[in-house]
Motif scaffolding. Structure first.
Motif, PDB file in Angstrom:
ATOM      1  N   GLN A  70     -11.456 -60.054  -4.029  1.00 14.87           N
ATOM      2  CA  GLN A  70     -13.035 -60.640  -4.999  1.00 14.87           C
ATOM      3  C   GLN A  70     -13.868 -59.098  -4.581  1.00 14.87           C
ATOM      4  OE1 GLN A  70     -14.407 -63.740  -2.872  1.00 14.87           O
ATOM      5  NE2 GLN A  70     -13.962 -65.256  -4.452  1.00 14.87           N
ATOM      6  N   VAL A  71     -14.506 -59.138  -5.947  1.00 11.93           N
ATOM      7  CA  VAL A  71     -15.425 -56.971  -5.670  1.00 11.93           C
ATOM      8  C   VAL A  71     -17.100 -58.369  -6.421  1.00 11.93           C
ATOM      9  CG1 VAL A  71     -15.579 -55.665  -7.619  1.00 11.93           C
ATOM     10  CG2 VAL A  71     -13.540 -56.081  -6.632  1.00 11.93           C
ATOM     11  N   THR A  75     -20.496 -53.711  -7.887  1.00 10.66           N
ATOM     12  CA  THR A  75     -21.159 -53.137  -6.554  1.00 10.66           C
ATOM     13  C   THR A  75     -19.049 -52.991  -6.365  1.00 10.66           C
ATOM     14  OG1 THR A  75     -19.844 -54.795  -5.638  1.00 10.66           O
ATOM     15  CG2 THR A  75     -22.438 -54.524  -5.801  1.00 10.66           C
ATOM     16  N   THR A  76     -18.776 -51.996  -5.244  1.00 12.82           N
ATOM     17  CA  THR A  76     -17.774 -51.368  -5.412  1.00 12.82           C
ATOM     18  C   THR A  76     -17.311 -52.098  -3.656  1.00 12.82           C
ATOM     19  OG1 THR A  76     -18.318 -49.694  -4.100  1.00 12.82           O
ATOM     20  CG2 THR A  76     -17.255 -48.972  -5.902  1.00 12.82           C
ATOM     21  N   LEU A  89     -14.330 -54.397   2.920  1.00 15.25           N
ATOM     22  CA  LEU A  89     -14.782 -53.217   2.408  1.00 15.25           C
ATOM     23  C   LEU A  89     -15.671 -52.617   0.788  1.00 15.25           C
ATOM     24  CD1 LEU A  89     -13.501 -50.389   3.012  1.00 15.25           C
ATOM     25  CD2 LEU A  89     -11.110 -50.507   1.532  1.00 15.25           C
ATOM     26  N   ASP A  90     -15.955 -51.619   1.411  1.00 10.05           N
ATOM     27  CA  ASP A  90     -17.236 -51.150   0.268  1.00 10.05           C
ATOM     28  C   ASP A  90     -16.068 -49.459   0.531  1.00 10.05           C
ATOM     29  OD1 ASP A  90     -18.799 -49.161  -0.963  1.00 10.05           O
ATOM     30  OD2 ASP A  90     -20.523 -50.517  -0.219  1.00 10.05           O
ATOM     31  N   LEU A  91     -15.234 -49.633  -0.962  1.00 16.55           N
ATOM     32  CA  LEU A  91     -14.763 -48.421  -1.205  1.00 16.55           C
ATOM     33  C   LEU A  91     -14.747 -47.509  -1.233  1.00 16.55           C
ATOM     34  CD1 LEU A  91     -11.073 -48.208  -0.772  1.00 16.55           C
ATOM     35  CD2 LEU A  91     -11.387 -48.751  -3.258  1.00 16.55           C
ATOM     36  N   VAL A 103     -16.447 -43.249  -7.210  1.00 14.59           N
ATOM     37  CA  VAL A 103     -15.415 -44.611  -7.516  1.00 14.59           C
ATOM     38  C   VAL A 103     -15.808 -45.810  -7.677  1.00 14.59           C
ATOM     39  CG1 VAL A 103     -13.668 -45.746  -5.718  1.00 14.59           C
ATOM     40  CG2 VAL A 103     -14.104 -42.962  -5.689  1.00 14.59           C
ATOM     41  N   ARG A 104     -15.232 -46.174  -9.039  1.00 14.84           N
ATOM     42  CA  ARG A 104     -15.670 -48.097  -9.303  1.00 14.84           C
ATOM     43  C   ARG A 104     -14.537 -48.333  -9.121  1.00 14.84           C
ATOM     44  NH1 ARG A 104     -18.131 -45.890 -15.177  1.00 14.84           N
ATOM     45  NH2 ARG A 104     -20.403 -46.180 -13.658  1.00 14.84           N
ATOM     46  N   VAL A 105     -14.488 -50.068  -8.493  1.00  9.19           N
ATOM     47  CA  VAL A 105     -13.818 -50.950  -8.317  1.00  9.19           C
ATOM     48  C   VAL A 105     -13.688 -52.006  -9.383  1.00  9.19           C
ATOM     49  CG1 VAL A 105     -12.526 -52.353  -6.277  1.00  9.19           C
ATOM     50  CG2 VAL A 105     -14.215 -50.111  -6.073  1.00  9.19           C
TER      51      VAL A 105
END
Length: 308
Positions: A70-71, A75-76, A89-91, A103-105
């Motif tokens: 789940q994202v 947020t990332t 994990l905040d990538l 960076v986007r997730v």
């Protein structure tokens, strides 16, 4: 240049995409286990991709990453990516300082849906149905992801289609995922093997009664998902992807037979022409990585369009 990564449980697929939408380069790396190793995989994949096409990392304008689990919206932060060994994990926080690129997730299935739409010609709307360890779909309307009010649009795996069916991990009985998810099939098959679903098909061909039940259930679950997606979203096309689709014609023949049976029993279902609205994502397609690249490059990721 925009970069997209599809971080899978065993391999990470990375592509570089030019402004005209053409893929300029592609690399694949083994995915590490655990949050630190996953972050390192992302950095290594971007570096390897830049090296492969002869550009500096500093010339990359954006990076998008498709991740299982789940994202959290806006947020990332990724949670419950169990097949990566990631609880949380905040990538972006983990990799942006080293990469120096925004960076986007996004969830991997939603990213794959956007990429599949971009690669497909002629469809105004599409559902991408991922048949892997679990079952889920991403829906694209007029080039834009349809997320729903709470981001759960396309979670067809947990629709119960048989109240007397097998227990699903969500607690219900007879969910589509309990019938058609690779993880559920492997658990019910309970025999050692590198590719349990393929083994089930082989055993069914050889006359094994349990294998036939599992194989029939898989086809029934996939056909149910197709019907749900068409009847709720009325998409032009349902594209099947994910590891189970490596069975190709063996899978499609069973699904087509299930759809034909429902069409034979119902003039209404027959009018929907479901058999002509289902197709396989080509083997080796970079759809998920391409979709991630489009999301990474969007000014507003909630409005990411398949045409970039």
């Amino acid at each position: 240049m925009k970069v997209g990564l599809d971080v899978g449980g065993t391999k990470t697929d990375a592509v570089a995409v030019r402004d005209d939408g053409q893929i300029a380069g592609r690399v694949r790396l083994a995915t590490g286990w655990g949050p630190d190793a996953v972050a390192r995989t992302v950095v290594d994949a971007v570096t390897a991709l830049a090296d492969s096409i002869g550009i500096e990392r500093s010339t990359i304008g954006s990076i998008g990453v498709g991740m299982p689990g789940q994202v959290e919206p806006g947020t990332t932060r990724v949670v419950h990516a169990v097949n990566l060994g990631v609880d949380e994990l905040d990538l972006a926080a983990a990799v942006e300082p080293e990469l120096g690129v925004p960076v986007r997730v996004e969830n991997d299935v939603k990213a794959a849906a956007l990429g599949a739409y971009a690669l497909h010609s002629g469809a105004t709307s599409m559902a991408y149905l991922n048949l892997g360890t679990g079952v889920a779909a991403g829906i694209v309307m007029n080039g834009q992801l349809w997320r729903g009010a709470f981001g759960t649009a396309g979670e067809v795996g947990h629709i119960s289609v048989d109240p007397n069916g097998p227990l699903c991990r969500c607690g219900q009985h007879g969910c589509i995922e309990a019938l058609a998810g690779g993880g559920a099939i492997a658990e019910r098959w309970a025999r050692a093997g590198a590719l349990p679903v393929r083994d089930v098909f082989d055993a069914a061909d050889a006359g094994d009664a349990q294998a036939r039940i599992l194989r029939d259930g898989l086809a029934s679950g996939v056909a149910a998902a197709v019907r749900v997606l068409v009847l709720t979203a009325d998409v032009d096309t349902v594209v099947l992807g994910g590891g189970i689709t490596a069975l190709a014609d063996r899978l499609m023949a069973d699904v087509a037979a299930e759809l034909a049976a429902s069409a034979a029993a119902s003039p209404f279902m027959r009018s929907l022409r479901l058999d002509g609205r289902v197709e396989l994502l080509p083997v080796g397609s970079p759809a998920a990585a391409l979709g991630a690249a489009l999301i990474g490059a969007a000014r507003d990721p909630e409005e990411a369009l398949a045409h970039g």
